[in-house]
Design a protein around this motif. Structure first.
Motif, PDB file in Angstrom:
ATOM      1  N   ASN A  24       2.820  18.240   7.104  1.00  0.00           N
ATOM      2  CA  ASN A  24       2.884  19.130   8.410  1.00  0.00           C
ATOM      3  C   ASN A  24       3.732  20.142   8.201  1.00  0.00           C
ATOM      4  O   ASN A  24       3.542  21.371   8.870  1.00  0.00           O
ATOM      5  N   PHE A  25       4.949  20.180   7.404  1.00  0.00           N
ATOM      6  CA  PHE A  25       5.549  21.238   7.231  1.00  0.00           C
ATOM      7  C   PHE A  25       4.976  22.294   6.410  1.00  0.00           C
ATOM      8  O   PHE A  25       5.028  23.586   6.687  1.00  0.00           O
ATOM      9  N   ALA A  26       4.137  22.026   5.493  1.00  0.00           N
ATOM     10  CA  ALA A  26       3.258  22.971   4.668  1.00  0.00           C
ATOM     11  C   ALA A  26       2.316  23.644   5.467  1.00  0.00           C
ATOM     12  O   ALA A  26       2.191  24.778   5.627  1.00  0.00           O
ATOM     13  N   GLY A  33       1.274  17.871  20.021  1.00  0.00           N
ATOM     14  CA  GLY A  33       1.908  16.547  19.433  1.00  0.00           C
ATOM     15  C   GLY A  33       1.400  15.914  18.350  1.00  0.00           C
ATOM     16  O   GLY A  33       1.910  14.853  17.592  1.00  0.00           O
ATOM     17  N   ASN A  34       0.195  16.333  17.914  1.00  0.00           N
ATOM     18  CA  ASN A  34      -0.628  15.345  16.899  1.00  0.00           C
ATOM     19  C   ASN A  34      -1.521  16.538  16.280  1.00  0.00           C
ATOM     20  O   ASN A  34      -1.592  17.779  16.645  1.00  0.00           O
ATOM     21  N   GLY A  35      -1.985  16.168  14.990  1.00  0.00           N
ATOM     22  CA  GLY A  35      -2.695  16.910  14.283  1.00  0.00           C
ATOM     23  C   GLY A  35      -3.890  16.367  13.543  1.00  0.00           C
ATOM     24  O   GLY A  35      -3.761  14.933  13.309  1.00  0.00           O
ATOM     25  N   SER A  36      -4.594  17.117  12.815  1.00  0.00           N
ATOM     26  CA  SER A  36      -5.798  16.604  12.102  1.00  0.00           C
ATOM     27  C   SER A  36      -5.264  15.922  10.715  1.00  0.00           C
ATOM     28  O   SER A  36      -4.039  16.151  10.445  1.00  0.00           O
ATOM     29  N   TYR A  51       6.962  21.307  16.771  1.00  0.00           N
ATOM     30  CA  TYR A  51       6.459  20.205  16.195  1.00  0.00           C
ATOM     31  C   TYR A  51       6.958  18.878  16.098  1.00  0.00           C
ATOM     32  O   TYR A  51       8.420  18.666  16.046  1.00  0.00           O
ATOM     33  N   ARG A  52       6.172  17.821  16.316  1.00  0.00           N
ATOM     34  CA  ARG A  52       6.540  16.482  15.861  1.00  0.00           C
ATOM     35  C   ARG A  52       7.149  16.111  14.514  1.00  0.00           C
ATOM     36  O   ARG A  52       6.239  16.826  13.668  1.00  0.00           O
ATOM     37  N   ASN A  53       7.996  15.565  14.431  1.00  0.00           N
ATOM     38  CA  ASN A  53       8.624  15.125  13.169  1.00  0.00           C
ATOM     39  C   ASN A  53       7.785  13.807  12.776  1.00  0.00           C
ATOM     40  O   ASN A  53       7.987  12.841  13.273  1.00  0.00           O
ATOM     41  N   PHE A  54       7.008  13.762  11.692  1.00  0.00           N
ATOM     42  CA  PHE A  54       6.401  12.532  11.459  1.00  0.00           C
ATOM     43  C   PHE A  54       6.886  11.684  10.141  1.00  0.00           C
ATOM     44  O   PHE A  54       6.412  10.971   9.579  1.00  0.00           O
ATOM     45  N   ASN A  55       8.258  12.203   9.804  1.00  0.00           N
ATOM     46  CA  ASN A  55       8.900  11.334   9.078  1.00  0.00           C
ATOM     47  C   ASN A  55       8.922   9.922   9.149  1.00  0.00           C
ATOM     48  O   ASN A  55       8.479   8.947   8.385  1.00  0.00           O
TER      49      ASN A  55
END
Length: 361
Positions: free
Chosen positions: A237-239, A260-263, A225-229
């Motif tokens: 994202n982690f939850a 690499g992306n999410g809703s 998963y991409r790190n969105f920090n």
């Protein structure tokens, strides 16, 4: 204080490096210097942790360059942090017995009369309840630091430091009714969480494995998963990962991650909370400030979550990962990275409201 730093000045390290450079390869010289500076950083953080633990303001002050604006800012922030930790421990009815930091130096380079470093620090806090339980409890918080260490006649001091402080949102606890809360917490007993479902257990195994810098063994995120920090935060994202990868919740058209992306409901804290409640995958246990919801938090099980609201907006999500020796709920999360941390630590002031949410596994 810094017995090693006083004995081995930076100039001495550089001289030794030059001598070694004439005898060995540059790689060996680099390793030598980095190990020495790493050792110094570890001792500095160890001494600072001791000062925070003992509320020793005089010692804490000696670790900073107060002749610079950045040095003063760094010092004053640690003073606030020290005060908050001890206010929280009074509210909780606990005593911190140890604070230990493991330092992972990402990079380090020399600078005029000192050095700059980028660090990942995993800090373990150990505490015991003052009444009714002799069991030691521990949690870990992972932080990422950019720090400038400057040499003085007395040794090395911190001239500049930046890190995302896990307590920054709750450095004022004056509105928390400590006596009433402490008595209630002290009356509680340890909870048996062994009978939770296998899906909940798997969710927490994932939460423990990929909680980042706070981790016990693995200290990295899941590279799948991409790190969105860097883009604002990775908590939702982690939850979502915990529920999908560990808890086996299936993705949907609105709650989804791909390439690499999410809703919004996968990545955004507000969107995640709204999706889980409105989709029927979760239900609300309690909502309100800490004084209103802390009793209800004992109903939360591993795999449930807490959404933290500041100024009417959900700014953070953490997932319940266990309970301590008084049954107090603990959480894991990203940004900042937490491993089995009391659910309100860093958030328990009047300006924060909480959604306590039960997930339907």
């Amino acid at each position: 204080m810094f017995y090693f730093l006083k004995k081995y000045k930076l100039i001495f390290i550089i001289v030794i490096a030059i001598i070694l450079g004439n005898m060995f390869s540059k790689d060996i010289v680099t390793i030598f210097v980095e190990k020495e500076l790493n050792f110094q950083l570890s001792h500095l953080l160890k001494d600072r942790n001791r000062a925070i633990l003992n509320e020793d303001k005089a010692s804490l002050k000696s670790y900073y360059d107060l002749n610079t604006t950045y040095g003063k800012w760094a010092y004053y922030h640690e003073i606030k942090k020290m005060k908050y930790l001890h206010n929280w421990s009074e509210k909780q009815g606990v005593t911190f017995t140890e604070i230990n930091s493991d330092v992972d130096v990402k990079w380090i380079k020399g600078k005029y009369n000192g050095f700059m470093a980028n660090l990942a620090v995993s800090t373990e806090y150990i505490y015991k309840y003052n009444i009714g339980s002799e069991k030691a409890n521990s949690f870990r918080i992972g932080t990422y630091h950019s720090i400038y260490i400057k040499e003085t006649d007395e040794g090395f001091v911190i001239a500049k430091e930046w890190y995302k402080d896990p307590f920054a949102d709750s450095l004022n606890m004056e509105e928390v009714k400590s006596d009433e809360i402490r008595k209630y917490i002290e009356s509680q007993k340890e909870r048996d969480l062994e009978k939770i479902s296998d899906r909940r257990k798997k969710a927490i195994e994932y939460a423990d494995k990929y909680c980042g810098a706070a981790g016990v063994e693995n200290r990295s995120y899941n590279k799948k998963y991409r790190n969105f920090n860097p883009l604002g935060g990775d908590c939702a994202n982690f939850a979502s990962q915990i529920l999908h990868e560990g808890g086996k919740f299936k993705k949907t058209s609105s709650w989804n991650y791909s390439k690499g992306n999410g809703s919004r409901s996968w990545l955004n804290a507000q969107g995640f909370k709204e999706y889980m409640l409105y989709s029927g995958r979760a239900s609300l246990v309690a909502y309100g400030d800490y004084n209103k919801v802390y009793k209800a938090a004992y109903k939360l099980l591993p795999g449930d979550f807490v959404a933290y609201e500041k100024k009417g907006k959900i700014t953070h999500i953490s997932v319940i990962s266990g309970a301590d020796s008084k049954g107090y709920s603990l959480v894991n999360c990203h940004n900042t990275d937490r491993y089995r941390v009391p659910w309100d630590l860093g958030w328990s002031n009047k300006g924060i409201k909480f959604y306590l949410v039960h997930v339907h596994f």
